[in-house]
Design a protein around this motif. Structure first.
Motif, PDB file in Angstrom:
ATOM      1  N   THR A  66      70.662  55.856  76.479  1.00 22.23           N
ATOM      2  CA  THR A  66      71.694  55.169  77.254  1.00 22.23           C
ATOM      3  C   THR A  66      72.238  54.020  76.420  1.00 22.23           C
ATOM      4  O   THR A  66      71.472  53.286  75.796  1.00 22.23           O
ATOM      5  CB  THR A  66      71.138  54.613  78.578  1.00 22.23           C
ATOM      6  N   MET A  67      73.556  53.871  76.416  1.00 23.23           N
ATOM      7  CA  MET A  67      74.194  52.754  75.718  1.00 23.23           C
ATOM      8  C   MET A  67      75.199  52.119  76.667  1.00 23.23           C
ATOM      9  O   MET A  67      76.151  52.768  77.105  1.00 23.23           O
ATOM     10  CB  MET A  67      74.906  53.236  74.449  1.00 23.23           C
ATOM     11  N   ARG A  68      74.974  50.870  77.004  1.00 22.25           N
ATOM     12  CA  ARG A  68      75.859  50.159  77.931  1.00 22.25           C
ATOM     13  C   ARG A  68      76.618  49.056  77.205  1.00 22.25           C
ATOM     14  O   ARG A  68      76.015  48.249  76.501  1.00 22.25           O
ATOM     15  CB  ARG A  68      75.063  49.559  79.094  1.00 22.25           C
ATOM     16  N   ASN A  69      77.917  49.031  77.410  1.00 25.00           N
ATOM     17  CA  ASN A  69      78.769  48.003  76.800  1.00 25.00           C
ATOM     18  C   ASN A  69      79.394  47.081  77.831  1.00 25.00           C
ATOM     19  O   ASN A  69      79.951  46.049  77.485  1.00 25.00           O
ATOM     20  CB  ASN A  69      79.878  48.671  75.987  1.00 25.00           C
ATOM     21  N   SER A  70      79.355  47.472  79.094  1.00 25.40           N
ATOM     22  CA  SER A  70      80.005  46.665  80.127  1.00 25.40           C
ATOM     23  C   SER A  70      79.165  45.450  80.460  1.00 25.40           C
ATOM     24  O   SER A  70      77.970  45.391  80.187  1.00 25.40           O
ATOM     25  CB  SER A  70      80.202  47.498  81.394  1.00 25.40           C
ATOM     26  N   ARG A  71      79.807  44.457  81.059  1.00 27.30           N
ATOM     27  CA  ARG A  71      79.108  43.246  81.487  1.00 27.30           C
ATOM     28  C   ARG A  71      78.701  43.422  82.945  1.00 27.30           C
ATOM     29  O   ARG A  71      79.542  43.480  83.835  1.00 27.30           O
ATOM     30  CB  ARG A  71      80.006  42.024  81.324  1.00 27.30           C
ATOM     31  N   GLN A  72      77.400  43.530  83.193  1.00 25.54           N
ATOM     32  CA  GLN A  72      76.876  43.681  84.543  1.00 25.54           C
ATOM     33  C   GLN A  72      76.173  42.385  84.943  1.00 25.54           C
ATOM     34  O   GLN A  72      75.329  41.881  84.211  1.00 25.54           O
ATOM     35  CB  GLN A  72      75.879  44.838  84.608  1.00 25.54           C
ATOM     36  N   ASP A  73      76.508  41.893  86.098  1.00 29.74           N
ATOM     37  CA  ASP A  73      75.906  40.642  86.569  1.00 29.74           C
ATOM     38  C   ASP A  73      74.586  40.954  87.250  1.00 29.74           C
ATOM     39  O   ASP A  73      74.437  40.860  88.469  1.00 29.74           O
ATOM     40  CB  ASP A  73      76.856  39.942  87.528  1.00 29.74           C
ATOM     41  N   THR A  74      73.593  41.347  86.450  1.00 29.81           N
ATOM     42  CA  THR A  74      72.269  41.643  86.977  1.00 29.81           C
ATOM     43  C   THR A  74      71.251  41.531  85.849  1.00 29.81           C
ATOM     44  O   THR A  74      71.611  41.354  84.685  1.00 29.81           O
ATOM     45  CB  THR A  74      72.221  43.055  87.605  1.00 29.81           C
ATOM     46  N   TYR A  75      69.973  41.634  86.192  1.00 28.40           N
ATOM     47  CA  TYR A  75      68.894  41.525  85.215  1.00 28.40           C
ATOM     48  C   TYR A  75      67.969  42.728  85.382  1.00 28.40           C
ATOM     49  O   TYR A  75      67.722  43.181  86.509  1.00 28.40           O
ATOM     50  CB  TYR A  75      68.127  40.218  85.397  1.00 28.40           C
ATOM     51  N   MET A  76      67.462  43.230  84.260  1.00 31.15           N
ATOM     52  CA  MET A  76      66.703  44.474  84.269  1.00 31.15           C
ATOM     53  C   MET A  76      65.339  44.286  83.615  1.00 31.15           C
ATOM     54  O   MET A  76      65.223  43.653  82.571  1.00 31.15           O
ATOM     55  CB  MET A  76      67.480  45.565  83.515  1.00 31.15           C
ATOM     56  N   ILE A  77      64.312  44.857  84.251  1.00 29.15           N
ATOM     57  CA  ILE A  77      62.980  44.939  83.650  1.00 29.15           C
ATOM     58  C   ILE A  77      62.676  46.416  83.432  1.00 29.15           C
ATOM     59  O   ILE A  77      62.612  47.189  84.397  1.00 29.15           O
ATOM     60  CB  ILE A  77      61.910  44.297  84.544  1.00 29.15           C
ATOM     61  N   LEU A  78      62.526  46.804  82.185  1.00 33.65           N
ATOM     62  CA  LEU A  78      62.182  48.179  81.827  1.00 33.65           C
ATOM     63  C   LEU A  78      60.732  48.178  81.352  1.00 33.65           C
ATOM     64  O   LEU A  78      60.375  47.431  80.454  1.00 33.65           O
ATOM     65  CB  LEU A  78      63.127  48.689  80.733  1.00 33.65           C
ATOM     66  N   TYR A  79      59.907  49.047  81.971  1.00 26.29           N
ATOM     67  CA  TYR A  79      58.465  49.034  81.696  1.00 26.29           C
ATOM     68  C   TYR A  79      57.975  50.454  81.396  1.00 26.29           C
ATOM     69  O   TYR A  79      58.321  51.403  82.114  1.00 26.29           O
ATOM     70  CB  TYR A  79      57.708  48.468  82.896  1.00 26.29           C
ATOM     71  N   THR A  80      57.164  50.587  80.345  1.00 25.88           N
ATOM     72  CA  THR A  80      56.697  51.897  79.886  1.00 25.88           C
ATOM     73  C   THR A  80      55.312  52.244  80.416  1.00 25.88           C
ATOM     74  O   THR A  80      54.377  51.436  80.320  1.00 25.88           O
ATOM     75  CB  THR A  80      56.661  51.929  78.343  1.00 25.88           C
ATOM     76  N   TYR A  81      55.186  53.492  80.947  1.00 28.32           N
ATOM     77  CA  TYR A  81      53.907  54.016  81.417  1.00 28.32           C
ATOM     78  C   TYR A  81      53.296  55.027  80.447  1.00 28.32           C
ATOM     79  O   TYR A  81      52.082  55.082  80.282  1.00 28.32           O
ATOM     80  CB  TYR A  81      54.083  54.673  82.792  1.00 28.32           C
ATOM     81  N   GLU A  82      54.151  55.821  79.824  1.00 31.01           N
ATOM     82  CA  GLU A  82      53.678  56.819  78.865  1.00 31.01           C
ATOM     83  C   GLU A  82      54.731  56.995  77.782  1.00 31.01           C
ATOM     84  O   GLU A  82      55.925  56.745  78.001  1.00 31.01           O
ATOM     85  CB  GLU A  82      53.436  58.173  79.538  1.00 31.01           C
ATOM     86  N   GLY A  83      54.288  57.471  76.610  1.00 28.94           N
ATOM     87  CA  GLY A  83      55.220  57.784  75.540  1.00 28.94           C
ATOM     88  C   GLY A  83      55.756  56.559  74.833  1.00 28.94           C
ATOM     89  O   GLY A  83      55.098  55.513  74.765  1.00 28.94           O
ATOM     90  N   VAL A 113      66.593  54.427  73.714  1.00 32.62           N
ATOM     91  CA  VAL A 113      66.463  55.838  73.385  1.00 32.62           C
ATOM     92  C   VAL A 113      64.993  56.248  73.451  1.00 32.62           C
ATOM     93  O   VAL A 113      64.105  55.457  73.122  1.00 32.62           O
ATOM     94  CB  VAL A 113      67.041  56.123  71.976  1.00 32.62           C
ATOM     95  N   ALA A 114      64.747  57.488  73.878  1.00 32.81           N
ATOM     96  CA  ALA A 114      63.386  58.021  73.920  1.00 32.81           C
ATOM     97  C   ALA A 114      63.006  58.543  72.542  1.00 32.81           C
ATOM     98  O   ALA A 114      63.622  59.475  72.035  1.00 32.81           O
ATOM     99  CB  ALA A 114      63.293  59.128  74.965  1.00 32.81           C
ATOM    100  N   ASP A 115      61.989  57.943  71.927  1.00 30.78           N
ATOM    101  CA  ASP A 115      61.525  58.406  70.619  1.00 30.78           C
ATOM    102  C   ASP A 115      60.650  59.652  70.758  1.00 30.78           C
ATOM    103  O   ASP A 115      60.485  60.423  69.810  1.00 30.78           O
ATOM    104  CB  ASP A 115      60.719  57.302  69.926  1.00 30.78           C
ATOM    105  N   MET A 116      60.058  59.826  71.923  1.00 26.94           N
ATOM    106  CA  MET A 116      59.253  60.998  72.286  1.00 26.94           C
ATOM    107  C   MET A 116      59.343  61.093  73.799  1.00 26.94           C
ATOM    108  O   MET A 116      60.176  60.427  74.410  1.00 26.94           O
ATOM    109  CB  MET A 116      57.799  60.835  71.807  1.00 26.94           C
ATOM    110  N   PHE A 117      58.523  61.920  74.433  1.00 24.01           N
ATOM    111  CA  PHE A 117      58.511  61.888  75.894  1.00 24.01           C
ATOM    112  C   PHE A 117      58.266  60.454  76.344  1.00 24.01           C
ATOM    113  O   PHE A 117      57.382  59.769  75.829  1.00 24.01           O
ATOM    114  CB  PHE A 117      57.412  62.800  76.443  1.00 24.01           C
ATOM    115  N   TRP A 118      59.049  60.013  77.310  1.00 21.63           N
ATOM    116  CA  TRP A 118      58.996  58.598  77.704  1.00 21.63           C
ATOM    117  C   TRP A 118      59.033  58.495  79.220  1.00 21.63           C
ATOM    118  O   TRP A 118      59.999  58.921  79.851  1.00 21.63           O
ATOM    119  CB  TRP A 118      60.177  57.860  77.082  1.00 21.63           C
ATOM    120  N   LYS A 119      58.001  57.949  79.790  1.00 21.76           N
ATOM    121  CA  LYS A 119      57.955  57.689  81.221  1.00 21.76           C
ATOM    122  C   LYS A 119      58.034  56.181  81.428  1.00 21.76           C
ATOM    123  O   LYS A 119      57.169  55.435  80.959  1.00 21.76           O
ATOM    124  CB  LYS A 119      56.667  58.233  81.841  1.00 21.76           C
ATOM    125  N   TYR A 120      59.060  55.755  82.124  1.00 29.14           N
ATOM    126  CA  TYR A 120      59.260  54.319  82.303  1.00 29.14           C
ATOM    127  C   TYR A 120      59.927  54.051  83.649  1.00 29.14           C
ATOM    128  O   TYR A 120      60.439  54.966  84.316  1.00 29.14           O
ATOM    129  CB  TYR A 120      60.123  53.749  81.171  1.00 29.14           C
TER     130      TYR A 120
END
Length: 309
Positions: A66-83, A113-120
């Motif tokens: 995923t590649m995002r260029n737009s300005r979004q008025d929010t905050y994101m927490i991305l957390y990895t479980y596997e991969g 980007v997923a470098d391998m199988f990625w669960k998040y």
């Protein structure tokens, strides 16, 4: 993981081999995703509290991005479980493996980007104080944090989702409190992790201790620079980096804290207290006290007197 969350209220969709290109986002997402469906937040919560906007649990195959260029008025927490996956944010690449997360300001461009199988998982949160909270989080250098899959972050996340599935009274307040605890834990975790790689120089520690013992004297930046053995610029930069305040800000904090103690426990006149803590201009003392305590010395004394009678 998420075993206490009734996923029957979630919608699942297959995004295998799907490619979409929009003006503000490019993504190729082979895999699947679960979307949490939550009740809407009240207007009061949107204007005054912390609240959750969206939550996704994602299973990606290698090469998904995923590649995002737009300005979004929010905050994101991305957390990895596997991969494993890689996040590009503010010109740096961060590799996320099991137990690693990243806290992002979505008003800035980012991609992953997923470098391998990625669960998040992806949690979008917002609130009146989010900008200041994120600014504080960024002081520790890296947007990445580490928390085990059964640790504090995951427990807070599952508590948050469970709240939205309940019919609790005052739900918005409970949600906001849960997010506050989550953010506080992230701030503390990030700080502790950054301290592992950063040792406070001995001269900065000695300067700090000297200020704490002699804050009522005339401690100029020139004097502190000579005491610490470095230039004024270097002292200011390093003191701010390791202590969290500039030397001047820290000196003011010490004086105000002592003034609060004297106002609460003695009957000394305000002008005498100002001189005692090292501020000899009473107008300046009143201005600084009001700025840092949000009330005048007299108001503070009146509101705290009953605690010590």
């Amino acid at each position: 993981m998420f075993h206490k969350i009734p996923f029957s209220i979630c919608s699942t969709y297959d995004i295998s081999k799907q490619a979409v290109y929009a003006d503000d986002e490019n993504f190729l997402s082979p895999g699947s995703s679960v979307t949490f469906i939550k009740p809407p937040s009240t207007k009061y919560a949107l204007e005054n509290l912390y609240y959750m906007e969206d939550f996704f649990l994602v299973h990606w195959n290698p090469g998904a991005f995923t590649m995002r260029n737009s300005r979004q008025d929010t905050y994101m927490i991305l957390y990895t479980y596997e991969g494993e996956g890689t996040v590009d944010y503010l010109g740096k690449n961060y590799t996320l493996t099991k137990g690693k997360g990243i806290f992002l300001d979505c008003s800035l461009p980012y991609s992953y980007v997923a470098d391998m199988f990625w669960k998040y998982s992806i949690l979008y949160i917002n609130g009146r104080q989010m900008k200041e909270c994120y600014k504080e989080y960024c002081k520790n250098g890296s947007p990445v944090f580490t928390s085990s899959p059964d640790g504090t972050y995951q427990k807070s996340l599952e508590q948050l989702l469970a709240l939205y599935n309940s019919a609790q009274p005052h739900l918005d307040w409970m949600v906001s409190d849960c997010i506050t605890q989550m953010l506080t834990a992230l701030l503390q975790t990030s700080y502790e992790q950054s301290r592992k790689y950063t040792t406070t120089p001995e001269n900065i520690l000695l300067t700090k201790k000297y200020m704490e013992k002699h804050f009522e004297t005339d401690l100029t930046l020139d004097f502190l620079s000579e005491f610490s053995g470095v230039s004024k610029y270097h002292l200011s930069r390093e003191f701010k980096k390791h202590i969290g305040f500039s030397p001047r800000e820290y000196l003011i904090q010490l004086r105000i804290q002592k003034a609060k103690s004297l106002l609460s426990t003695t009957d000394l006149p305000v002008n005498k207290i100002a001189h005692t803590v090292g501020i000899h201009d009473i107008n300046n003392f009143n201005m600084l006290f009001k700025k840092h305590v949000d009330m005048t010395p007299g108001q503070f004394r009146a509101s705290h007197r009953n605690q010590f009678v």
